[in-house]
Design an enzyme around this catalytic site. Structure first.
Site, short mmCIF file in Angstrom:
data_model
loop_
_atom_site.label_atom_id
_atom_site.label_comp_id
_atom_site.label_asym_id
_atom_site.label_seq_id
_atom_site.Cartn_x
_atom_site.Cartn_y
_atom_site.Cartn_z
N ALA A 112 0.14 -1.01 0.59
CA ALA A 112 0.73 0.35 0.68
C ALA A 112 1.21 0.77 -0.70
CB ALA A 112 1.89 0.35 1.68
N GLU A 133 1.10 -4.00 4.41
CA GLU A 133 1.75 -4.23 3.11
C GLU A 133 2.48 -5.57 3.17
OE1 GLU A 133 2.13 -2.88 -0.10
OE2 GLU A 133 3.40 -4.64 -0.31
N VAL A 142 -1.91 -10.69 5.16
CA VAL A 142 -3.26 -10.81 5.71
C VAL A 142 -3.87 -12.13 5.23
CG1 VAL A 142 -5.49 -9.65 5.95
CG2 VAL A 142 -3.44 -8.30 5.48
N HIS A 174 14.39 32.51 -8.97
CA HIS A 174 14.57 32.51 -7.51
C HIS A 174 13.55 33.44 -6.88
CE1 HIS A 174 16.54 32.53 -3.62
NE2 HIS A 174 16.43 33.85 -3.62
P1 NAD Z 1 -0.43 -0.83 -6.46
O1 NAD Z 1 0.09 -1.87 -7.37
O2 NAD Z 1 0.08 0.55 -6.56
O3 NAD Z 1 -0.19 -1.28 -4.94
C1 NAD Z 1 -0.70 -2.48 -4.43
C2 NAD Z 1 0.09 -2.81 -3.19
O4 NAD Z 1 -0.59 -3.86 -2.54
C3 NAD Z 1 1.50 -3.31 -3.49
O5 NAD Z 1 2.41 -2.62 -2.66
C4 NAD Z 1 1.43 -4.78 -3.18
O6 NAD Z 1 2.66 -5.31 -2.72
C5 NAD Z 1 0.38 -4.81 -2.10
N1 NAD Z 1 -0.31 -6.09 -1.97
C6 NAD Z 1 -0.75 -6.91 -2.96
N2 NAD Z 1 -1.39 -7.98 -2.43
C7 NAD Z 1 -1.35 -7.82 -1.07
C8 NAD Z 1 -1.86 -8.57 0.02
N3 NAD Z 1 -2.53 -9.69 -0.18
N4 NAD Z 1 -1.64 -8.10 1.26
C9 NAD Z 1 -0.96 -6.93 1.48
N5 NAD Z 1 -0.47 -6.19 0.47
C10 NAD Z 1 -0.67 -6.61 -0.79
O7 NAD Z 1 -2.02 -0.89 -6.62
P2 NAD Z 1 -3.17 0.11 -6.18
O8 NAD Z 1 -2.73 0.97 -5.06
O9 NAD Z 1 -4.37 -0.74 -6.03
O10 NAD Z 1 -3.33 1.02 -7.45
C11 NAD Z 1 -3.54 0.42 -8.72
C12 NAD Z 1 -2.97 1.28 -9.80
O11 NAD Z 1 -3.80 2.41 -10.02
C13 NAD Z 1 -1.61 1.87 -9.50
O12 NAD Z 1 -0.55 0.99 -9.69
C14 NAD Z 1 -1.56 2.99 -10.47
O13 NAD Z 1 -1.16 2.50 -11.71
C15 NAD Z 1 -3.00 3.46 -10.50
N6 NAD Z 1 -3.14 4.66 -9.65
C16 NAD Z 1 -2.38 5.76 -9.92
C17 NAD Z 1 -2.46 6.87 -9.13
C18 NAD Z 1 -1.60 8.05 -9.44
O14 NAD Z 1 -1.08 8.12 -10.54
N7 NAD Z 1 -1.43 9.00 -8.52
C19 NAD Z 1 -3.31 6.89 -8.02
C20 NAD Z 1 -4.05 5.75 -7.75
C21 NAD Z 1 -3.96 4.65 -8.57
#
Ligand code: NAD
Ligand code: FAD
Length: 477
Positions: free
Chosen positions: A192, A214, A248, A454
């Protein structure tokens, strides 16, 4: 003799292509080498961001938002439309057209600096000793070029779980989740984080039953908890099922389904889905980038080690963007690219990582800049807080977007703004009020004394700044 450049940039994403354009503007003979192959089988500049990241995800978020509004919120405005349908093929084709427009646009920008165009080179580059770059073209041929300065901008790739290998048919990475050709009845998401929430939202709005697993007991741990709590309430109403503390252990493809096994506080469970998106973070794309002779060092997470000026410690070798420390964000990569090009040209170049804004393009949007309360506490900084809800802002209510709030964190003694945290409509734009104020070392009082139009959403920022000193007008203090 290999061709010699002033600057060779390895990687054509928002870090690399922006660095190349700035270097060329500064009169440096510049080449940009990129290995990416687009959906049409041809080399495509723009990296993750333009091809399979920021731009395509925002295109789908916008399409799915229109559909969701039509099917859910238009009736509040007295507008009804019977038999609303979504043509996923047309939605994906629109996204692909936007991607093509922007990736093709970079080639034009490279040529656009007429006196000194950037030379694009398609292929996979490896840096060797003495700033020699070996490039394996897509035809398999290897050539060498050399440069006085090399900027490593190799970006990042999705992390794969050993028990859930990507096939991009059933088990998807970010690229696969942007190219699903029909709405999956059941979509599972592992993680998540930013990608899980954004792409989970796309498919939920189109009708998928989305379950996000998550591992941690909270989601978006880097954001302020008041903000994530407000967002979580809205995600729940939208039907996004976020299961926290869910570890998972198995993902098996059985026919047209993926069977997941996970454990949470109440024991072992199974979840059966039609598609599974794995979004558990990204890692630096440094495999094969560096010949051992280059002397460039990687950290324990495979990122290129750099100092505060993006210098690697090897003369003339710099590194920027997702393949180095700091947030993995397109605008951070671009700012580092500009700073390094300027440093190479003898100008002062610097990126303030403390004022890099974050935006998550869910509904409501989430955005922040600067420190959270937890970070202030950890750094033993005394602070005060002002908050204001969008539900008390006329424009937000008129727009039917009353969810969320603005939170200003300011230093307890100096009143200097330490952080601005937002959840609500269009906060992707509002966060920059905090970025500008913080770059100018502004105080909550400065924000509070600035006249805000506003009715606008920005009045919530104004009121939150007033609330720091317990003098918000439109709520009890
Ligand atoms: P993320 O680091 O944002 O989130 C990964 C999530 O997966 C974390 O909450 C983590 O606790 C969880 N996780 C890890 N291993 C797990 C497991 N085995 N089982 C269940 N949950 C697990 O990573 P992301 O969503 O892959 O995105 C990568 C990066 O890409 C982001 O951190 C960001 O820097 C970039 N990104 C930015 C944007 C934006 O700026 N809007 C959008 C998409 C991606
Ligand atoms: P990249 O964009 O990854 O580009 C690196 C390029 O280098 C790639 O083309 C790669 O093929 C090439 N390359 C790698 N190694 C070599 C080599 N050895 N030789 C030649 N070429 C090589 N960030 C935001 O700020 N806002 C967002 O809304 C946002 N949304 C996102 C949505 C998704 C689904 C994803 C996956 C990411 C998103 N991001 C977002 C993150 C953003 O895409 C990255 O932070 C950004 O692309 C990093 O830029 P970069 O130039 O460092 O690397």
């Amino acid at each position: 003799m290999s061709e010699q450049f002033d600057v060779v940039v390895i990687g054509g994403g928002p870090g690399g292509y922006v660095a190349a354009i700035r270097a060329a503007q500064l009169g440096l003979k510049t080449a940009c080498v990129d290995a990416f192959i687009g959906k049409d089988g041809k080399p495509a500049l723009g990296g993750t961001c333009l091809n399979v990241g920021c731009i395509p995800s925002k295109a789908l978020l916008d399409s799915s938002r229109q559909f969701h509004n039509l099917t859910h919120s238009f009736k509040d405005h007295g507008i009804t439309a019977d038999n609303a349908k979504i043509d996923v093929g047309a939605m994906i084709a629109r996204k692909d057209k936007i991607v093509k427009q922007f990736t093709g646009g970079i080639t034009a920008l490279f040529k656009g600096n007429k006196a000194n165009p950037v030379t694009p080179i398609a292929g996979f580059a490896t840096l060797k000793a003495g700033n020699v770059i070996s490039i394996k073209g897509h035809d398999g041929k290897v050539a060498e070029i050399s440069a006085k300065n090399v900027i490593l901008a190799a970006g990042s790739v999705p992390i794969e779980l050993p028990f859930a290998k990507f096939d991009n048919v059933r088990i998807l990475d970010n690229a696969g989740a942007l190219d699903v050709n029909a709405v999956p009845k059941r979509l599972g998401v592992i993680g998540a984080g930013v990608i899980g929430l954004e792409l989970g939202s796309v498919w939920r709005r189109l009708g998928s039953e989305v379950t996000i697993l998550e591992a941690l007991p909270e989601f978006l741990g880097v954001a302020d908890p008041d903000i994530t709590k407000a967002a979580a309430r809205e995600f729940k109403k939208q039907g996004l099922d976020i299961q926290l503390g869910a570890k998972v252990s198995k993902a098996e493809i059985k026919g047209e389904e993926v069977h997941l096994t996970y454990a949470d506080a109440s024991g072992e469970k199974t979840l059966v889905v039609d598609k599974l998106l794995v979004a558990v973070g990204r890692r630096a794309a440094t495999a094969g980038l560096l010949d051992p002779s280059s002397g460039v060092k990687l950290d324990e997470r495979g990122r290129v080690i750099v100092d505060e000026h993006c210098a690697t410690g090897v003369a003339g070798v710099w590194a920027i963007g997702d393949c180095v420390r700091g947030p993995m964000l397109a605008h951070k990569a671009s700012e580092e690219g500009i700073a390094v090009a300027e440093l190479i040209a003898g100008l002062p170049g610097h990126v303030n990582l403390d004022t890099v804004p974050w935006v998550i393009y869910t509904e409501p949007e989430i955005a922040w800049v600067g420190k959270t309360e937890a970070e202030c506490k950890a750094a033993e900084i005394s602070y005060k807080v002002g908050t204001f809800p969008f539900a008390a802002i006329g424009r937000a209510v008129a727009m039917n977007e009353p969810a969320g709030l603005v939170k200003v964190i300011a230093h307890a003694e100096t009143d200097r703004i330490l952080g601005l945290h937002l959840c609500g409509a269009n906060v992707s734009e509002l966060v920059h009020e905090g970025v500008v104020a913080m770059e100018f070392h502004g105080s909550a009082e400065d924000l509070a004394r600035i006249c805000h139009a506003h009715p606008t959403l920005s009045e919530a920022v104004h009121e939150a700044a007033l609330a720091v000193d317990k003098r918000a007008i439109h709520k009890a203090n």
